[in-house]
Design a protein around this motif. Structure first.
Motif, mmCIF file in Angstrom:
data_model
loop_
_atom_site.group_PDB
_atom_site.id
_atom_site.type_symbol
_atom_site.label_atom_id
_atom_site.label_comp_id
_atom_site.label_asym_id
_atom_site.label_seq_id
_atom_site.Cartn_x
_atom_site.Cartn_y
_atom_site.Cartn_z
ATOM 1 N N VAL A 23 -2.305 4.430 -0.914
ATOM 2 C CA VAL A 23 -2.844 3.145 -0.451
ATOM 3 C C VAL A 23 -4.168 3.275 0.317
ATOM 4 N N LYS A 47 -0.838 -3.911 -1.121
ATOM 5 C CA LYS A 47 -0.935 -2.609 -1.784
ATOM 6 C C LYS A 47 0.426 -1.903 -1.766
ATOM 7 N N HIS A 50 2.809 -3.665 -4.116
ATOM 8 C CA HIS A 50 2.465 -3.321 -5.499
ATOM 9 C C HIS A 50 2.982 -1.923 -5.840
ATOM 10 N N MET B 1 -7.639 0.859 -6.870
ATOM 11 C CA MET B 1 -7.106 1.112 -5.519
ATOM 12 C C MET B 1 -7.695 2.417 -4.943
#
Lengths: 64, 135
Positions: A23, A47, A50, B1
């Motif tokens: 993350v 995050k 997810h 990400m």
């Protein structure tokens, strides 16, 4: 705020370092969140949700 | 990400950049301070030395900004709290000492370098306390 990060991390066999890696935060931040010393921002909570494939409300529980 | 590897790399890079510019700024400070006494006698060089000091200082400030922006949210909070404490102490202590100096009640000459040390130490203490707090 209570959370199930430690439990979900154990479920998915992540170390704190792994989770921090995934993350994009420090291990210290993951540790502080797990211990309830620090509440994450909404983007970080998303995050985590997810990553664990769990809704945010399934990870974090608000308490006064 | 964003991954931790890139997060860590980014932090490492910005820490190194900040350390480098802090070192350059300290050296330029030494040059501007001791240059007129030991190296040159020309006033123009002194202005140039102070100019260099200000320019390297500005770059160091930008490097510090970048460093803070590259921290994660908890680390940013820890720094923000430490900054709030050091700024508050600097203002309150600085004005307190200034009042004493105006009344000729201060036993020593007020020097801005003294305040710089106070700000640095309170900032470090604030960070140390927060690091322990969120451990």
């Amino acid at each position: 705020m209570k959370n199930r990060i430690k439990e979900l991390r154990a479920r998915d066999a992540f170390t704190q370092e792994d989770l921090a890696h995934e993350v994009g935060v420090s291990r210290q931040t993951i540790n502080a969140i797990e211990k309830g010393k620090f509440d994450p921002s909404l983007p970080l909570a998303f995050k985590l949700a997810h990553l664990f494939k769990t809704p945010i409300e399934g990870i974090f529980t608000f308490e006064d | 990400m964003k991954t931790t590897e890139s997060f860590k790399e980014l932090q490492h890079k910005s820490t190194k950049r900040l350390a480098l510019w802090t070192m350059i700024w300290v050296l330029s400070s030494a040059l501007a301070t001791f240059g007129p006494e030991f190296i040159w006698e020309n006033t123009l060089f002194t202005y140039a030395g102070v100019g260099l000091f200000l320019i390297t200082g500005a770059v160091m400030i930008l490097a510090n900004r970048k460093y803070i922006l590259n921290l994660d949210e908890l680390q940013q909070r820890m720094h923000l709290e430490a900054m709030a404490i050091s700024l508050g102490v600097a203002v309150v202590l600085g004005l307190g000492l200034s009042i004493l100096e105006q009344q000729d009640l201060l036993g020593f000459k007020m020097d801005f370098a003294f305040m710089t040390i106070v700000i640095s130490l309170t900032y470090l203490a604030g960070l140390a306390i927060n690091t322990r707090r969120f451990k």
